[in-house]
Design a protein around this motif. Structure first.
Motif, PDB file in Angstrom:
ATOM      1  N   UNK A 122       1.138  -1.326  -0.093  1.00 16.76           N
ATOM      2  CA  UNK A 122      -0.088  -0.042   0.037  1.00 16.76           C
ATOM      3  C   UNK A 122       1.045   1.608   0.386  1.00 16.76           C
ATOM      4  N   UNK A 123       2.035   1.531   0.035  1.00 20.28           N
ATOM      5  CA  UNK A 123       3.184   2.482   0.159  1.00 20.28           C
ATOM      6  C   UNK A 123       3.083   3.071  -1.526  1.00 20.28           C
ATOM      7  N   UNK A 124       2.848   2.592  -2.020  1.00 21.18           N
ATOM      8  CA  UNK A 124       2.571   3.030  -3.333  1.00 21.18           C
ATOM      9  C   UNK A 124       1.811   4.336  -3.918  1.00 21.18           C
ATOM     10  N   UNK A 125       0.609   3.490  -3.120  1.00 17.84           N
ATOM     11  CA  UNK A 125      -1.129   4.570  -3.431  1.00 17.84           C
ATOM     12  C   UNK A 125      -0.975   5.542  -2.018  1.00 17.84           C
ATOM     13  N   UNK A 126      -0.349   4.867  -1.144  1.00 16.24           N
ATOM     14  CA  UNK A 126      -0.411   5.885   0.036  1.00 16.24           C
ATOM     15  C   UNK A 126       0.427   7.141  -0.018  1.00 16.24           C
ATOM     16  N   UNK A 127       1.425   6.624  -0.507  1.00 18.94           N
ATOM     17  CA  UNK A 127       2.900   7.780  -0.824  1.00 18.94           C
ATOM     18  C   UNK A 127       1.969   8.814  -1.678  1.00 18.94           C
ATOM     19  N   UNK A 128       1.849   8.651  -2.913  1.00 17.47           N
ATOM     20  CA  UNK A 128       1.286   9.480  -4.261  1.00 17.47           C
ATOM     21  C   UNK A 128      -0.168  10.094  -3.351  1.00 17.47           C
ATOM     22  N   UNK A 129      -0.696   9.184  -3.022  1.00 18.07           N
ATOM     23  CA  UNK A 129      -2.174  10.307  -2.356  1.00 18.07           C
ATOM     24  C   UNK A 129      -1.942  11.742  -1.831  1.00 18.07           C
ATOM     25  N   UNK A 152      11.803   2.181   0.180  1.00 21.49           N
ATOM     26  CA  UNK A 152      12.375   1.603  -0.594  1.00 21.49           C
ATOM     27  C   UNK A 152      11.743   2.219  -2.144  1.00 21.49           C
ATOM     28  N   UNK A 153      11.023   3.186  -2.193  1.00 25.85           N
ATOM     29  CA  UNK A 153      10.398   3.629  -3.192  1.00 25.85           C
ATOM     30  C   UNK A 153      11.043   4.424  -3.691  1.00 25.85           C
ATOM     31  N   UNK A 154      11.536   4.970  -4.964  1.00 20.40           N
ATOM     32  CA  UNK A 154      12.140   5.731  -5.678  1.00 20.40           C
ATOM     33  C   UNK A 154      10.796   6.920  -6.254  1.00 20.40           C
ATOM     34  N   UNK A 155      11.452   7.905  -6.388  1.00 20.46           N
ATOM     35  CA  UNK A 155      10.785   9.438  -6.002  1.00 20.46           C
ATOM     36  C   UNK A 155      11.518  10.637  -7.256  1.00 20.46           C
ATOM     37  N   UNK A 156      10.381  10.976  -8.128  1.00 24.23           N
ATOM     38  CA  UNK A 156      10.782  12.228  -9.156  1.00 24.23           C
ATOM     39  C   UNK A 156      11.777  13.392  -8.286  1.00 24.23           C
ATOM     40  N   UNK A 157      12.579  13.625  -9.156  1.00 24.87           N
ATOM     41  CA  UNK A 157      13.652  15.115  -8.767  1.00 24.87           C
ATOM     42  C   UNK A 157      12.337  16.164  -8.233  1.00 24.87           C
ATOM     43  N   UNK A 158      11.303  15.873  -8.276  1.00 22.89           N
ATOM     44  CA  UNK A 158      10.562  17.215  -8.343  1.00 22.89           C
ATOM     45  C   UNK A 158       9.744  17.233  -7.231  1.00 22.89           C
ATOM     46  N   UNK A 159       9.530  15.760  -6.551  1.00 21.12           N
ATOM     47  CA  UNK A 159       9.090  15.465  -5.620  1.00 21.12           C
ATOM     48  C   UNK A 159       7.445  15.303  -5.277  1.00 21.12           C
ATOM     49  N   UNK A 160       7.050  15.296  -7.014  1.00 18.77           N
ATOM     50  CA  UNK A 160       5.745  15.373  -7.156  1.00 18.77           C
ATOM     51  C   UNK A 160       5.212  13.544  -7.331  1.00 18.77           C
ATOM     52  N   UNK A 161       6.019  13.083  -7.735  1.00 24.14           N
ATOM     53  CA  UNK A 161       5.377  10.789  -7.465  1.00 24.14           C
ATOM     54  C   UNK A 161       5.986  10.337  -6.701  1.00 24.14           C
ATOM     55  N   UNK A 162       5.819   9.552  -6.669  1.00 23.82           N
ATOM     56  CA  UNK A 162       6.958   7.394  -6.193  1.00 23.82           C
ATOM     57  C   UNK A 162       6.332   6.477  -7.672  1.00 23.82           C
ATOM     58  N   UNK A 163       7.611   5.840  -7.553  1.00 27.84           N
ATOM     59  CA  UNK A 163       7.301   5.004  -8.742  1.00 27.84           C
ATOM     60  C   UNK A 163       7.498   3.939  -7.768  1.00 27.84           C
ATOM     61  N   UNK A 164       6.967   2.500  -8.164  1.00 27.94           N
ATOM     62  CA  UNK A 164       6.836   0.964  -7.863  1.00 27.94           C
ATOM     63  C   UNK A 164       7.739   0.768  -7.785  1.00 27.94           C
ATOM     64  N   UNK A 165       7.790  -0.097  -6.653  1.00 18.73           N
ATOM     65  CA  UNK A 165       9.545  -0.467  -6.242  1.00 18.73           C
ATOM     66  C   UNK A 165       9.706  -2.195  -7.315  1.00 18.73           C
ATOM     67  N   UNK A 166      11.021  -2.109  -7.711  1.00 24.17           N
ATOM     68  CA  UNK A 166      10.546  -3.233  -9.544  1.00 24.17           C
ATOM     69  C   UNK A 166      11.216  -4.580  -8.382  1.00 24.17           C
ATOM     70  N   UNK A 167      10.314  -5.580  -8.741  1.00 26.21           N
ATOM     71  CA  UNK A 167      10.358  -6.811  -8.071  1.00 26.21           C
ATOM     72  C   UNK A 167      11.890  -8.241  -8.525  1.00 26.21           C
ATOM     73  N   UNK A 168      12.163  -8.472  -7.755  1.00 24.28           N
ATOM     74  CA  UNK A 168      12.895  -9.563  -8.156  1.00 24.28           C
ATOM     75  C   UNK A 168      12.394 -10.297  -9.002  1.00 24.28           C
ATOM     76  N   UNK A 169      12.822 -11.230  -9.981  1.00 27.64           N
ATOM     77  CA  UNK A 169      12.222 -12.452 -10.544  1.00 27.64           C
ATOM     78  C   UNK A 169      12.693 -13.315  -9.711  1.00 27.64           C
TER      79      UNK A 169
END
Length: 453
Positions: free
Chosen positions: A403-410, A436-453
């Motif tokens: 839920x971190x990705x959705x919560x952070x972007x919200x 563990x989530x990446x964030x763009x340089x303008x602090x406007x959105x987070x990106x999903x964590x890349x899952x290991x295969x």
């Protein structure tokens, strides 16, 4: 000797939508089926439902025109008695379909919406029949308790009842919105929290001549607002503008319905005990209180407080005023004027059977900052409330990984509404990086964590 010839009573349907142009006295034989066209519903329902479901011959029949003839040797007298009943809107089914589409827009993944949609044609036809015949009554409500930002009861109506709430709102709300002041916010298209914050910031700049002159603000909150609403006062306000009898009767059904008579409580006793007794709808007097959580309740609240808005703008002649639900702010350069306005507002609220919350009535200089709808307006900037930022950081830290990705972007979207939000965005970005989530340089959105295969 007098001879009386009695003609049979003619039954004319005045409730279900008619295929012909409505008149007070219609003598055309309605026993022959006619086809009713409904372009809005044509693509959503079958041929049989569209033709038969909207046909006056198949709908509920109510007494309409009773005609009798009395004949004598010298004169013939014809007496016609017309009984007028509230007639449903001829486009009721089309309006009902649109209300269903509006209702499911944000609830389509819920189990209740999916259950209704599984048999949408049958369910809409049944609901239309109840509404057109006047037999509709709201069903069971669900009551549960939320704890953020503070404990309060939420009452959720059944999905079919929420469709009726949208039906009434779509039909009568525009005429009320046209009469509302521009300073009335909440449950009005385009007038959410961001609109309220920006409008107040604009008015602060106006009264202070762009922060060059001192001014004061009076911030008020109504005590136990939704629980204290007197439905009889609200009913009279609705009746002043809703002139169509059938729509007014539907508004009265929704307004006067007491959800406590048929409710399913989905919270445990210790959770219910968190709600203060004076804020619980279970303890409200008869004909008082609106359930928090229904679209109709939010709309009715605006109708009730429109009298306050008109009083402040046209009787007090306050040029700088904004209201969001039961929170409102007045601005003026004179604190004495604001104190006098508060006394007159208390008198007006007494007419509406409401009162101010003395613990939340604040009179301060504008330069100290105005906390309103989650924003704090200070000289030259508008920031996010500190409590909101703390809650955001705590939720990001404690949220499950999924839920971190959705919560952070919200929360990124929330704090970006403030004009000066870089500090808050940076704090949220740091919290997301720790998870563990990446964030763009303008602090406007987070990106999903890349899952290991």
């Amino acid at each position: 000797m007098t001879v009386k010839a009695l003609m049979p009573v003619r039954i004319v349907n005045l409730v279900a939508p008619l295929d012909h142009k409505s008149t007070d006295m219609h003598a055309t034989d309605t026993s022959t089926p006619a086809r009713a066209a409904s372009g809005a519903a044509a693509s959503l329902i079958g041929e049989s439902l569209r033709h038969d479901g909207l046909h006056s011959a198949t709908g509920p029949r109510t007494p309409g025109i009773a005609t009798s003839t009395t004949a004598t040797r010298t004169t013939t007298t014809r007496a016609t008695k017309v009984v007028l009943l509230p007639s449903a809107d001829p486009n009721l089914f089309s309006l009902l379909v649109q209300a269903w589409l509006d209702c499911r827009r944000t609830k389509r993944n819920s189990s209740s919406a999916q259950a209704f949609e599984a048999a949408a044609e049958s369910n809409l036809f049944d609901l239309h029949a109840e509404l057109a015949s006047g037999s509709y009554q709201p069903g069971r409500s669900i009551c549960f308790v939320i704890t953020r930002p503070r404990p309060r009861e939420v009452w959720a109506a059944q999905f079919r009842d929420r469709i009726v709430h949208h039906l009434l709102y779509n039909r009568i709300a525009p005429q009320f919105h046209a009469a509302f002041t521009a300073d009335s916010c909440a449950c009005i298209p385009g007038r959410g929290t961001l609109y309220a914050a920006r409008r107040l910031e604009h008015q602060v700049r106006s009264v202070t001549s762009n922060w060059s002159e001192p001014a004061h603000y009076l911030k008020c909150d109504l005590a136990n607002f939704f629980v204290s609403i007197d439905k009889t006062v609200l009913h009279a306000q609705l009746a002043r503008r809703v002139v169509e009898p059938w729509w007014m009767s539907l508004a009265a059904v929704l307004l006067m319905h007491d959800p406590r008579q048929d409710v399913e409580v989905r919270s445990r006793p210790h959770e219910l005990a968190l709600v203060p007794p004076h804020k619980s709808l279970f303890n409200a007097p008869d004909h008082h209180g609106l359930p928090i959580g229904n679209l109709s309740s939010q709309f009715f609240a605006n109708v009730l407080l429109d009298d306050l808005d008109q009083f402040v703008k046209h009787r007090l002649r306050a040029p700088h005023y904004v209201r969001y639900v039961d929170d409102f702010v007045l601005l003026h350069r004179s604190p004495q004027w604001l104190n006098g306005a508060r006394e007159q507002i208390e008198g007006k609220l007494a007419e509406l059977h409401l009162q101010l919350n003395p613990r939340k009535t604040i009179l301060q200089p504008v330069a100290r900052g105005i906390d309103f709808v989650g924003h704090v307006i200070k000289p030259w900037r508008r920031t996010t409330r500190a409590r909101t930022l703390r809650a955001a950081l705590q939720r990001i830290e404690a949220a499950p990984a999924s839920d971190v990705y959705a919560t952070g972007n919200s929360y990124f979207g929330l704090v970006r509404q403030a004009g000066a939000s870089h500090k808050e965005q940076a704090a949220i970005a740091r919290a997301l990086l720790k998870r563990g989530h990446a964030v763009d340089g303008n602090f406007t959105r987070a990106f999903r964590r890349k899952t290991c295969p």
